[in-house]
Design a protein around this motif. Structure first.
Motif, PDB file in Angstrom:
ATOM      1  N   LYS A  67       0.840  -1.210   0.000  1.00  0.00           N
ATOM      2  CA  LYS A  67       0.000   0.000   0.000  1.00  0.00           C
ATOM      3  C   LYS A  67       0.870   1.252   0.000  1.00  0.00           C
ATOM      4  O   LYS A  67       0.531   2.251  -0.642  1.00  0.00           O
ATOM      5  N   ALA A  68       1.996   1.196   0.692  1.00  0.00           N
ATOM      6  CA  ALA A  68       2.908   2.343   0.756  1.00  0.00           C
ATOM      7  C   ALA A  68       3.736   2.476  -0.519  1.00  0.00           C
ATOM      8  O   ALA A  68       4.444   3.465  -0.692  1.00  0.00           O
ATOM      9  N   GLY A  69       3.674   1.464  -1.389  1.00  0.00           N
ATOM     10  CA  GLY A  69       4.439   1.512  -2.632  1.00  0.00           C
ATOM     11  C   GLY A  69       5.875   1.040  -2.483  1.00  0.00           C
ATOM     12  O   GLY A  69       6.667   1.173  -3.415  1.00  0.00           O
ATOM     13  N   LEU A  70       6.216   0.477  -1.323  1.00  0.00           N
ATOM     14  CA  LEU A  70       7.602   0.066  -1.075  1.00  0.00           C
ATOM     15  C   LEU A  70       7.937  -1.287  -1.681  1.00  0.00           C
ATOM     16  O   LEU A  70       9.104  -1.612  -1.867  1.00  0.00           O
ATOM     17  N   VAL A  71       6.901  -2.093  -1.968  1.00  0.00           N
ATOM     18  CA  VAL A  71       7.108  -3.367  -2.659  1.00  0.00           C
ATOM     19  C   VAL A  71       6.076  -3.482  -3.776  1.00  0.00           C
ATOM     20  O   VAL A  71       5.021  -2.847  -3.732  1.00  0.00           O
ATOM     21  N   THR A  72       6.421  -4.306  -4.750  1.00  0.00           N
ATOM     22  CA  THR A  72       5.474  -4.654  -5.806  1.00  0.00           C
ATOM     23  C   THR A  72       5.203  -6.145  -5.685  1.00  0.00           C
ATOM     24  O   THR A  72       6.006  -6.899  -5.123  1.00  0.00           O
ATOM     25  N   VAL A  73       4.082  -6.572  -6.216  1.00  0.00           N
ATOM     26  CA  VAL A  73       3.725  -7.993  -6.163  1.00  0.00           C
ATOM     27  C   VAL A  73       3.412  -8.473  -7.572  1.00  0.00           C
ATOM     28  O   VAL A  73       2.826  -7.752  -8.372  1.00  0.00           O
ATOM     29  N   GLN A  74       3.873  -9.687  -7.850  1.00  0.00           N
ATOM     30  CA  GLN A  74       3.575 -10.346  -9.124  1.00  0.00           C
ATOM     31  C   GLN A  74       2.977 -11.698  -8.789  1.00  0.00           C
ATOM     32  O   GLN A  74       3.560 -12.480  -8.030  1.00  0.00           O
ATOM     33  N   ARG A  75       1.800 -11.961  -9.329  1.00  0.00           N
ATOM     34  CA  ARG A  75       1.145 -13.248  -9.088  1.00  0.00           C
ATOM     35  C   ARG A  75       1.544 -14.208 -10.202  1.00  0.00           C
ATOM     36  O   ARG A  75       1.417 -13.894 -11.376  1.00  0.00           O
ATOM     37  N   VAL A  76       2.018 -15.387  -9.799  1.00  0.00           N
ATOM     38  CA  VAL A  76       2.366 -16.447 -10.751  1.00  0.00           C
ATOM     39  C   VAL A  76       1.654 -17.705 -10.269  1.00  0.00           C
ATOM     40  O   VAL A  76       2.010 -18.264  -9.225  1.00  0.00           O
ATOM     41  N   GLY A  77       0.628 -18.121 -11.012  1.00  0.00           N
ATOM     42  CA  GLY A  77      -0.175 -19.255 -10.554  1.00  0.00           C
ATOM     43  C   GLY A  77      -0.825 -18.911  -9.223  1.00  0.00           C
ATOM     44  O   GLY A  77      -1.473 -17.877  -9.093  1.00  0.00           O
ATOM     45  N   GLN A  78      -0.591 -19.755  -8.233  1.00  0.00           N
ATOM     46  CA  GLN A  78      -1.197 -19.507  -6.907  1.00  0.00           C
ATOM     47  C   GLN A  78      -0.270 -18.742  -5.970  1.00  0.00           C
ATOM     48  O   GLN A  78      -0.611 -18.495  -4.830  1.00  0.00           O
ATOM     49  N   TRP A  79       0.910 -18.362  -6.456  1.00  0.00           N
ATOM     50  CA  TRP A  79       1.903 -17.729  -5.597  1.00  0.00           C
ATOM     51  C   TRP A  79       2.015 -16.232  -5.863  1.00  0.00           C
ATOM     52  O   TRP A  79       1.885 -15.781  -6.993  1.00  0.00           O
ATOM     53  N   ASN A  80       2.313 -15.490  -4.803  1.00  0.00           N
ATOM     54  CA  ASN A  80       2.605 -14.061  -4.909  1.00  0.00           C
ATOM     55  C   ASN A  80       4.085 -13.846  -4.635  1.00  0.00           C
ATOM     56  O   ASN A  80       4.611 -14.351  -3.640  1.00  0.00           O
ATOM     57  N   PHE A  81       4.722 -13.108  -5.531  1.00  0.00           N
ATOM     58  CA  PHE A  81       6.149 -12.821  -5.419  1.00  0.00           C
ATOM     59  C   PHE A  81       6.341 -11.330  -5.178  1.00  0.00           C
ATOM     60  O   PHE A  81       5.778 -10.501  -5.904  1.00  0.00           O
ATOM     61  N   PHE A  82       7.147 -11.003  -4.180  1.00  0.00           N
ATOM     62  CA  PHE A  82       7.348  -9.620  -3.765  1.00  0.00           C
ATOM     63  C   PHE A  82       8.760  -9.149  -4.088  1.00  0.00           C
ATOM     64  O   PHE A  82       9.722  -9.886  -3.914  1.00  0.00           O
ATOM     65  N   LYS A  83       8.831  -7.895  -4.552  1.00  0.00           N
ATOM     66  CA  LYS A  83      10.112  -7.240  -4.837  1.00  0.00           C
ATOM     67  C   LYS A  83      10.076  -5.846  -4.230  1.00  0.00           C
ATOM     68  O   LYS A  83       9.010  -5.241  -4.136  1.00  0.00           O
ATOM     69  N   ARG A  84      11.244  -5.351  -3.878  1.00  0.00           N
ATOM     70  CA  ARG A  84      11.359  -3.956  -3.441  1.00  0.00           C
ATOM     71  C   ARG A  84      11.043  -3.048  -4.616  1.00  0.00           C
ATOM     72  O   ARG A  84      11.409  -3.350  -5.744  1.00  0.00           O
ATOM     73  N   ASN A  85      10.406  -1.947  -4.329  1.00  0.00           N
ATOM     74  CA  ASN A  85      10.187  -0.924  -5.348  1.00  0.00           C
ATOM     75  C   ASN A  85      11.254   0.153  -5.114  1.00  0.00           C
ATOM     76  O   ASN A  85      11.020   1.137  -4.414  1.00  0.00           O
ATOM     77  N   ASP A  86      12.431  -0.091  -5.669  1.00  0.00           N
ATOM     78  CA  ASP A  86      13.569   0.790  -5.403  1.00  0.00           C
ATOM     79  C   ASP A  86      13.346   2.207  -5.919  1.00  0.00           C
ATOM     80  O   ASP A  86      13.903   3.153  -5.356  1.00  0.00           O
ATOM     81  N   GLU A  87      12.527   2.377  -6.932  1.00  0.00           N
ATOM     82  CA  GLU A  87      12.241   3.725  -7.444  1.00  0.00           C
ATOM     83  C   GLU A  87      11.546   4.561  -6.367  1.00  0.00           C
ATOM     84  O   GLU A  87      11.928   5.704  -6.105  1.00  0.00           O
ATOM     85  N   VAL A  88      10.547   3.976  -5.714  1.00  0.00           N
ATOM     86  CA  VAL A  88       9.832   4.687  -4.647  1.00  0.00           C
ATOM     87  C   VAL A  88      10.742   4.883  -3.438  1.00  0.00           C
ATOM     88  O   VAL A  88      10.760   5.953  -2.831  1.00  0.00           O
ATOM     89  N   ILE A  89      11.520   3.864  -3.097  1.00  0.00           N
ATOM     90  CA  ILE A  89      12.419   3.965  -1.943  1.00  0.00           C
ATOM     91  C   ILE A  89      13.427   5.099  -2.157  1.00  0.00           C
ATOM     92  O   ILE A  89      13.648   5.920  -1.263  1.00  0.00           O
ATOM     93  N   GLN A  90      14.015   5.169  -3.341  1.00  0.00           N
ATOM     94  CA  GLN A  90      14.986   6.225  -3.625  1.00  0.00           C
ATOM     95  C   GLN A  90      14.334   7.607  -3.635  1.00  0.00           C
ATOM     96  O   GLN A  90      14.911   8.582  -3.154  1.00  0.00           O
ATOM     97  N   ALA A  91      13.116   7.684  -4.168  1.00  0.00           N
ATOM     98  CA  ALA A  91      12.399   8.963  -4.177  1.00  0.00           C
ATOM     99  C   ALA A  91      12.081   9.402  -2.743  1.00  0.00           C
ATOM    100  O   ALA A  91      12.191  10.588  -2.411  1.00  0.00           O
ATOM    101  N   PHE A  92      11.719   8.451  -1.890  1.00  0.00           N
ATOM    102  CA  PHE A  92      11.437   8.769  -0.488  1.00  0.00           C
ATOM    103  C   PHE A  92      12.704   9.250   0.218  1.00  0.00           C
ATOM    104  O   PHE A  92      12.674  10.257   0.946  1.00  0.00           O
ATOM    105  N   ILE A  93      13.818   8.579  -0.018  1.00  0.00           N
ATOM    106  CA  ILE A  93      15.094   9.004   0.579  1.00  0.00           C
ATOM    107  C   ILE A  93      15.443  10.415   0.108  1.00  0.00           C
ATOM    108  O   ILE A  93      15.861  11.256   0.900  1.00  0.00           O
ATOM    109  N   GLY A  94      15.255  10.670  -1.176  1.00  0.00           N
ATOM    110  CA  GLY A  94      15.504  12.005  -1.709  1.00  0.00           C
ATOM    111  C   GLY A  94      14.610  13.047  -1.049  1.00  0.00           C
ATOM    112  O   GLY A  94      15.061  14.138  -0.694  1.00  0.00           O
ATOM    113  N   HIS A  95      13.343  12.694  -0.874  1.00  0.00           N
ATOM    114  CA  HIS A  95      12.401  13.595  -0.209  1.00  0.00           C
ATOM    115  C   HIS A  95      12.852  13.895   1.213  1.00  0.00           C
ATOM    116  O   HIS A  95      12.816  15.051   1.666  1.00  0.00           O
ATOM    117  N   MET A  96      13.308  12.879   1.928  1.00  0.00           N
ATOM    118  CA  MET A  96      13.779  13.064   3.308  1.00  0.00           C
ATOM    119  C   MET A  96      15.028  13.934   3.335  1.00  0.00           C
ATOM    120  O   MET A  96      15.158  14.817   4.181  1.00  0.00           O
TER     121      MET A  96
END
Length: 100
Positions: A67-96
């Motif tokens: 919900k915060a945009g810090l991870v993305t999810v990809q559904r493959v079959g019955q599984w959900n795979f999570f990755k960091r959303n480094d674009e949002v993380i870097q933008a947040f660090i820049g904002h801080m």
């Protein structure tokens, strides 16, 4: 980029969610035994196992991160795979860095 700064702060306020983000930063170090390629992300069940918490608790943490945009999810079959959303993380660090 449109960021929900308050949602990101809320997500980062919890040590379990910060730990999940740290693991996802180096998935090959923490989830090397995953059957699917790590390019998909990390399977939620492996994150459950690593935290030692219940599936429902980890699901709530992952939903907050998503919900915060810090991870993305990809559904493959019955599984959900999570990755960091480094674009949002870097933008947040820049904002801080710029904002405080």
């Amino acid at each position: 980029m449109n960021m929900d700064i308050d949602a990101i702060h809320k997500a980062l306020a919890n040590p379990v969610r910060r730990q999940i983000l740290a693991w996802l930063k180096q998935p090959e170090a923490y989830f090397a035994d995953q059957a699917h390629p790590l390019t998909f992300g990390v399977c939620a069940s492996l994150i459950d196992q690593r935290t030692g918490l219940s599936q429902s608790t980890v699901s709530a943490h992952l939903a907050t991160l998503q919900k915060a945009g810090l991870v993305t999810v990809q559904r493959v079959g019955q599984w959900n795979f999570f990755k960091r959303n480094d674009e949002v993380i870097q933008a947040f660090i820049g904002h801080m860095n710029d904002g405080l």
